[in-house]
Scaffold this motif. Sequence first.
Motif, PDB file in Angstrom:
ATOM      1  N   GLY A  86       2.671  26.341  39.729  1.00  0.00           N
ATOM      2  CA  GLY A  86       1.570  26.302  38.760  1.00  0.00           C
ATOM      3  C   GLY A  86       1.918  25.419  37.578  1.00  0.00           C
ATOM      4  N   SER A  87       3.161  25.493  37.139  1.00  0.00           N
ATOM      5  CA  SER A  87       3.583  24.656  36.026  1.00  0.00           C
ATOM      6  C   SER A  87       3.559  23.185  36.432  1.00  0.00           C
ATOM      7  CB  SER A  87       5.004  25.048  35.597  1.00  0.00           C
ATOM      8  OG  SER A  87       5.511  24.089  34.709  1.00  0.00           O
ATOM      9  N   ALA A  88       4.088  22.925  37.625  1.00  0.00           N
ATOM     10  CA  ALA A  88       4.185  21.540  38.073  1.00  0.00           C
ATOM     11  C   ALA A  88       2.804  20.934  38.326  1.00  0.00           C
ATOM     12  CB  ALA A  88       5.048  21.472  39.333  1.00  0.00           C
ATOM     13  N   VAL A  89       1.966  21.694  39.008  1.00  0.00           N
ATOM     14  CA  VAL A  89       0.663  21.152  39.384  1.00  0.00           C
ATOM     15  C   VAL A  89      -0.303  21.303  38.224  1.00  0.00           C
ATOM     16  CG1 VAL A  89      -1.277  21.408  40.951  1.00  0.00           C
ATOM     17  CG2 VAL A  89       1.051  21.753  41.782  1.00  0.00           C
ATOM     18  N   GLY A  90      -0.793  20.198  37.721  1.00  0.00           N
ATOM     19  CA  GLY A  90      -1.686  20.301  36.567  1.00  0.00           C
ATOM     20  C   GLY A  90      -2.456  19.019  36.366  1.00  0.00           C
ATOM     21  N   LEU A  91      -2.840  18.774  35.138  1.00  0.00           N
ATOM     22  CA  LEU A  91      -3.540  17.526  34.826  1.00  0.00           C
ATOM     23  C   LEU A  91      -2.705  16.336  35.281  1.00  0.00           C
ATOM     24  CD1 LEU A  91      -4.719  18.300  31.186  1.00  0.00           C
ATOM     25  CD2 LEU A  91      -6.110  18.209  33.260  1.00  0.00           C
ATOM     26  N   GLY A  92      -1.383  16.526  35.296  1.00  0.00           N
ATOM     27  CA  GLY A  92      -0.484  15.462  35.728  1.00  0.00           C
ATOM     28  C   GLY A  92      -0.763  15.018  37.153  1.00  0.00           C
ATOM     29  N   ASN A  93      -1.098  15.963  38.018  1.00  0.00           N
ATOM     30  CA  ASN A  93      -1.314  15.609  39.426  1.00  0.00           C
ATOM     31  C   ASN A  93      -2.680  14.999  39.662  1.00  0.00           C
ATOM     32  OD1 ASN A  93       0.515  17.910  39.113  1.00  0.00           O
ATOM     33  ND2 ASN A  93       0.838  17.567  41.295  1.00  0.00           N
ATOM     34  N   ILE A  94      -3.649  15.431  38.895  1.00  0.00           N
ATOM     35  CA  ILE A  94      -5.017  15.019  39.204  1.00  0.00           C
ATOM     36  C   ILE A  94      -5.459  13.905  38.255  1.00  0.00           C
ATOM     37  CG2 ILE A  94      -7.369  15.840  39.584  1.00  0.00           C
ATOM     38  CD1 ILE A  94      -6.136  18.675  39.947  1.00  0.00           C
ATOM     39  N   PHE A 138      -1.519  17.452  23.107  1.00  0.00           N
ATOM     40  CA  PHE A 138      -2.505  16.533  23.700  1.00  0.00           C
ATOM     41  C   PHE A 138      -3.036  17.059  25.027  1.00  0.00           C
ATOM     42  CE2 PHE A 138       1.275  14.582  25.754  1.00  0.00           C
ATOM     43  CZ  PHE A 138       0.808  14.388  27.042  1.00  0.00           C
ATOM     44  N   TYR A 139      -2.189  17.830  25.718  1.00  0.00           N
ATOM     45  CA  TYR A 139      -2.601  18.399  27.006  1.00  0.00           C
ATOM     46  C   TYR A 139      -3.816  19.325  26.804  1.00  0.00           C
ATOM     47  CZ  TYR A 139      -1.283  19.840  31.778  1.00  0.00           C
ATOM     48  OH  TYR A 139      -1.227  20.035  33.128  1.00  0.00           O
ATOM     49  N   GLY A 140      -3.754  20.106  25.727  1.00  0.00           N
ATOM     50  CA  GLY A 140      -4.837  21.034  25.433  1.00  0.00           C
ATOM     51  C   GLY A 140      -6.139  20.311  25.143  1.00  0.00           C
ATOM     52  N   PHE A 164       8.738  13.035  36.220  1.00  0.00           N
ATOM     53  CA  PHE A 164       9.207  14.068  35.300  1.00  0.00           C
ATOM     54  C   PHE A 164       8.056  14.907  34.777  1.00  0.00           C
ATOM     55  CE2 PHE A 164      13.680  14.084  34.167  1.00  0.00           C
ATOM     56  CZ  PHE A 164      14.132  13.044  34.959  1.00  0.00           C
ATOM     57  N   PHE A 165       6.987  14.237  34.391  1.00  0.00           N
ATOM     58  CA  PHE A 165       5.840  14.967  33.843  1.00  0.00           C
ATOM     59  C   PHE A 165       5.293  15.907  34.905  1.00  0.00           C
ATOM     60  CE2 PHE A 165       1.414  15.544  32.598  1.00  0.00           C
ATOM     61  CZ  PHE A 165       1.537  15.778  31.234  1.00  0.00           C
ATOM     62  N   SER A 166       5.134  15.362  36.118  1.00  0.00           N
ATOM     63  CA  SER A 166       4.500  16.151  37.157  1.00  0.00           C
ATOM     64  C   SER A 166       5.359  17.333  37.586  1.00  0.00           C
ATOM     65  CB  SER A 166       4.188  15.254  38.352  1.00  0.00           C
ATOM     66  OG  SER A 166       3.384  15.955  39.252  1.00  0.00           O
ATOM     67  N   LEU A 167       6.675  17.151  37.632  1.00  0.00           N
ATOM     68  CA  LEU A 167       7.547  18.271  38.026  1.00  0.00           C
ATOM     69  C   LEU A 167       7.868  19.195  36.854  1.00  0.00           C
ATOM     70  CD1 LEU A 167      10.121  16.464  40.350  1.00  0.00           C
ATOM     71  CD2 LEU A 167       8.452  18.171  41.061  1.00  0.00           C
ATOM     72  N   SER A 168       7.291  18.943  35.705  1.00  0.00           N
ATOM     73  CA  SER A 168       7.586  19.724  34.483  1.00  0.00           C
ATOM     74  C   SER A 168       9.074  19.707  34.176  1.00  0.00           C
ATOM     75  CB  SER A 168       7.166  21.190  34.635  1.00  0.00           C
ATOM     76  OG  SER A 168       5.852  21.318  35.008  1.00  0.00           O
ATOM     77  N   LEU A 169       9.675  18.563  34.342  1.00  0.00           N
ATOM     78  CA  LEU A 169      11.129  18.476  34.283  1.00  0.00           C
ATOM     79  C   LEU A 169      11.608  17.960  32.934  1.00  0.00           C
ATOM     80  CD1 LEU A 169      12.972  18.928  36.697  1.00  0.00           C
ATOM     81  CD2 LEU A 169      13.069  16.485  37.032  1.00  0.00           C
ATOM     82  N   GLY A 170      12.740  18.482  32.490  1.00  0.00           N
ATOM     83  CA  GLY A 170      13.403  17.895  31.334  1.00  0.00           C
ATOM     84  C   GLY A 170      12.995  18.504  30.007  1.00  0.00           C
ATOM     85  N   MET A 171      12.068  19.467  30.033  1.00  0.00           N
ATOM     86  CA  MET A 171      11.611  20.048  28.787  1.00  0.00           C
ATOM     87  C   MET A 171      12.120  21.472  28.610  1.00  0.00           C
ATOM     88  SD  MET A 171       7.679  20.578  27.778  1.00  0.00           S
ATOM     89  CE  MET A 171       7.639  22.310  28.126  1.00  0.00           C
ATOM     90  N   GLY A 172      12.399  22.113  29.732  1.00  0.00           N
ATOM     91  CA  GLY A 172      12.864  23.489  29.646  1.00  0.00           C
ATOM     92  C   GLY A 172      11.856  24.493  30.185  1.00  0.00           C
ATOM     93  N   ALA A 173      10.690  24.022  30.654  1.00  0.00           N
ATOM     94  CA  ALA A 173       9.724  24.955  31.231  1.00  0.00           C
ATOM     95  C   ALA A 173      10.338  25.585  32.481  1.00  0.00           C
ATOM     96  CB  ALA A 173       8.427  24.229  31.594  1.00  0.00           C
ATOM     97  N   MET A 174      10.936  24.756  33.319  1.00  0.00           N
ATOM     98  CA  MET A 174      11.529  25.270  34.548  1.00  0.00           C
ATOM     99  C   MET A 174      12.798  26.073  34.260  1.00  0.00           C
ATOM    100  SD  MET A 174       9.501  24.584  36.914  1.00  0.00           S
ATOM    101  CE  MET A 174       8.342  23.433  37.671  1.00  0.00           C
TER     102      MET A 174
HETATM  103  N1  PFF Z   1       3.601  19.358  35.140  1.00  0.00           N
HETATM  104  C1  PFF Z   1       2.394  19.449  34.371  1.00  0.00           C
HETATM  105  C2  PFF Z   1       1.329  18.591  35.012  1.00  0.00           C
HETATM  106  O1  PFF Z   1       1.622  17.868  35.966  1.00  0.00           O
HETATM  107  O2  PFF Z   1       0.208  18.614  34.548  1.00  0.00           O
HETATM  108  C3  PFF Z   1       2.575  19.105  32.926  1.00  0.00           C
HETATM  109  C4  PFF Z   1       3.817  19.669  32.304  1.00  0.00           C
HETATM  110  C5  PFF Z   1       4.037  21.048  32.313  1.00  0.00           C
HETATM  111  C6  PFF Z   1       4.762  18.823  31.776  1.00  0.00           C
HETATM  112  C7  PFF Z   1       5.204  21.554  31.787  1.00  0.00           C
HETATM  113  C8  PFF Z   1       5.918  19.317  31.252  1.00  0.00           C
HETATM  114  C9  PFF Z   1       6.141  20.676  31.264  1.00  0.00           C
HETATM  115  F1  PFF Z   1       7.252  21.148  30.806  1.00  0.00           F
END
Ligand code: PFF
Length: 447
Positions: free
Chosen positions: A18-26, A101-103, A223-233
């Motif tokens: 759910g974290s990975a799949v988001g606005l980033g994918n679409i 900005f995501y919001g 990185f954005f799409s996998l939610s990587l590098g920020m600490g969410a995962m």
């Molecule tokens: N991965 C999310 C997307 O693809 O929309 C955006 C995202 C979520 C980026 C969490 C970074 C993060 F830590």
Amino acid sequence: MEREKFSSKLGFMLAAIGSAVGLGNIWRFSYVAGENGGGAFLVLYLFCVFIIGVPLLLAEVSIGRKAQSDVIGSFSRLSPGTPWFMTGFFGVLSAFLILSFYGVVAGWCIYYLWNYISGGFFVEPAGGYAAEFGGFISHAWHPILWHALFIALTIVIVYSGVKKGIELANKIFMPTLALLLVGLAIYSLSLDGAWAGIEFLFTPDWSVLGDPSVFLAALGQAFFSLSLGMGAMLTYGSYLSKENKLPSATFGIGVMDTFFAIISGIVIFPAVFAFGIDPGSGPELVFITLPGIFGQMPFGEIIGFIFFFALTLAALSSSVSILEVPVAFFMRIFNWGRKKTSIILGFIMFVLGMAASLGMGIWAGVTPIGSNNIMDSMDFIASNILLPLGGLSMALFVGWYFNKSTAFEATDMQDNSIRDIWYGIVKYIGPIMILFIFLNAIGVIGW
Ligand code: PFF
């Protein structure tokens, strides 16, 4: 107080997907792929996801699971008295930047969804979708209201807790999203002329690789799409216990994230080509081009509704993971309750997001770092700089600060047949590639 936990490995995986799949994918994937030549970008992107991204994802999740703390606490706990905690600090900073900005973009999605419910978009607005979209996003407060609604929904899920909020929401959202998108993809493929879109997405035109910025775009997108590098995962990993094995879980997350990106490409590009539209039309692709296309399709209102509903669900399941990063940290250091923390931090992100929103209208002339507007600058700094650097730092932590046996133990890779390959990637190849792509993009080295 005992640390909250996901109820199972599946619960964790759904939340992480759910974290990975988001606005980033679409939204982001489709326009970045469109701007960077389609097929060749896809190949680079897949390379970045599976060769760099997934191994680093395993490293990131393992840090959280081992330390059982938030993104800053994990580093302080595993390496007390060292500057490694700075990695977490930048993670928290990125979370504020990204969610603001995501919001705003997610708020646009809800506005579109509303128009497909209320009938506003059953027929094309007078002046067309471009004028409608431009007028809406540049309005001083309309988009801010929708942004507020989106952040409020995010807050509600986060304050309901790891199990009853985040995990539960994802258990409902993810299967729904998969069904909706697969349905839309089948429909899109059935359009006359759809094949050109598939060719665009899957036939590489290698000439685009002459431009170094394509590599950075692919890395940033991965990185954005996998939610990587920020600490969410990392934070989600901290809600796991040792029994839940990580390698298969993280590989599954990478596969599902890619699946959703490709499916979205199959929803969008055939439709774009079937209606003779430029695939490189940028961030507006989803908001101007698609509604225009939906308007010409049979059952377009229903398709539009489904599409923007799916997009909103995808955005929400990601935004909760972004908010959770600072929430976990602030709950610990200030000893605040989850509810209070989520509300306060969500509100701050809402306020920061106002800048991104106003940057589309009355602050349109404000262009930090020379990009198009405030939102683009936030996205560029977060996705193309902070996330890869955060990922680099986490890779160095697992590859160099841990010794080899600790690294294998933390990631459950002891008995894995590809453990040495994984280790080589995390220790050398990943960091070198990230640095190389960076230096190449800023022109220090030219290839
Ligand atoms: N991965 C999310 C997307 O693809 O929309 C955006 C995202 C979520 C980026 C969490 C970074 C993060 F830590």
